[in-house]
Enzyme design. Structure first.
Site, PDB file in Angstrom:
ATOM      1  N   CYS A  73       3.990  -9.775  -0.495  1.00 38.19           N
ATOM      2  CA  CYS A  73       3.606  -8.365  -0.380  1.00 38.19           C
ATOM      3  C   CYS A  73       2.187  -8.336   0.146  1.00 38.19           C
ATOM      4  CB  CYS A  73       3.703  -7.651  -1.725  1.00 38.19           C
ATOM      5  SG  CYS A  73       3.132  -5.929  -1.670  1.00 38.19           S
ATOM      6  N   CYS A 217       3.316  -0.804   4.176  1.00 42.44           N
ATOM      7  CA  CYS A 217       3.871  -2.130   3.860  1.00 42.44           C
ATOM      8  C   CYS A 217       3.094  -3.147   4.683  1.00 42.44           C
ATOM      9  CB  CYS A 217       5.359  -2.185   4.192  1.00 42.44           C
ATOM     10  SG  CYS A 217       6.109  -3.821   3.947  1.00 42.44           S
TER      11      CYS A 217
END
EC number: 5.1.1.7
Length: 274
Positions: A73, A217
């Site tokens: 992430c 993201c």
């Protein structure tokens, strides 16, 4: 249990120090904590653990809101770096961490941005994983009674990138979940919808695996730029405009690591009884 709430461009996290606290997260507990009405509310849970290797500073774990553990992430990595410095777990500016499938170096800059060495993008279908016989710059997929042209890459997690004319009208909410769980992605995938403004600038929305569409993201921004460069659409340094704000991505191409630079914001500290 003490925790911090943080965000990277609106992609929000619950961050927990498991170096000085003894904690265990079951999928059910994570789902309850992720509930925005009954819990803390977050896109991902980030857990700071002691290193497994003396050459490293920490181990970095990531859990989606649905309780599933993932290996990467990018926005979370920036928040991870800010968190360990804010909490006095390290005073280093270059922070070396392990993840479920590799290692990363997180660099906190003088202006409090965080630069992340995301490693080299991997286009091998088996690395994504993606069901295909060989590496292609563009794959043809069938989904939702449509023919989809896309690029596929692993940034430590699986990404599918689709070029669209206008990201504002892209079918993120309908096409995103269909492609996320498409049979050609045996471990599901993050789905990026990329609008090329010019060679140095893209707009992007991402439907994240296990979280749905998020404000930003980080690994998705990296994947979009990597695919765009592979397809000859983008320059080596690209500004990525996401709903939550801006990231800067730099990649010199095969044989080189990709770098992501962006902000990480501490919102508040909290304490919750489990």
């Amino acid at each position: 249990m003490q925790f911090s709430k943080m965000h990277g461009l609106g992609n929000d996290f619950m961050v927990v120090d498991a170096v000085t606290q003894n904690v265990f997260f079951s999928p059910d507990l994570i789902r309850r904590l992720a509930d925005r009405h009954l819990g803390v509310g977050f896109d991902q849970l980030l857990v700071v653990e002691p290193p497994y290797d003396p050459e490293l500073d920490f181990h970095y774990r990531i859990f989606n809101a649905d309780g599933s553990e993932v290996a990467q992430c990018g926005n979370g990595a920036r928040c991870f770096a800010r968190f360990v410095r804010l909490k006095g777990l390290t005073n280093k500016r270059d922070i070396r961490v392990s993840t479920a499938n590799g290692r990363m170096v997180l660099t906190v800059t003088d202006d409090d941005l965080v630069r992340v060495n995301m490693g080299e993008p991997n286009f091998e279908p088996s690395a994504v994983p993606f069901r295909a016989n060989k590496v292609e710059k563009t794959y043809i997929m069938r989904a939702a009674e449509q023919t989809i042209l896309c690029g596929v890459v692993s940034m430590g997690n699986p990404h599918c990138v689709i070029q669209v004319d206008d990201v504002d009208t892209a079918a993120v909410e309908t096409l995103g979940p269909v492609l996320e769980s498409h049979e050609r992605f045996p471990e599901r995938a993050n789905i990026g919808f990329m609008q090329v403004v010019k060679r140095e600038h893209i707009r992007l929305r991402v439907y994240e695996r296990g979280a749905g569409e998020t404000q930003a993201c980080g690994s998705g921004a990296c994947a979009a730029v990597a695919v765009g460069i592979q397809q000859g659409l983008l320059a080596e340094e690209v500004r990525v405009e996401l709903p939550g704000g801006r990231l800067d991505i730099a990649w010199k191409g095969p044989g080189h690591p990709l770098y992501m630079t962006g902000p990480a914001v501490h919102v508040y500290d909290g304490f919750i009884h489990l």
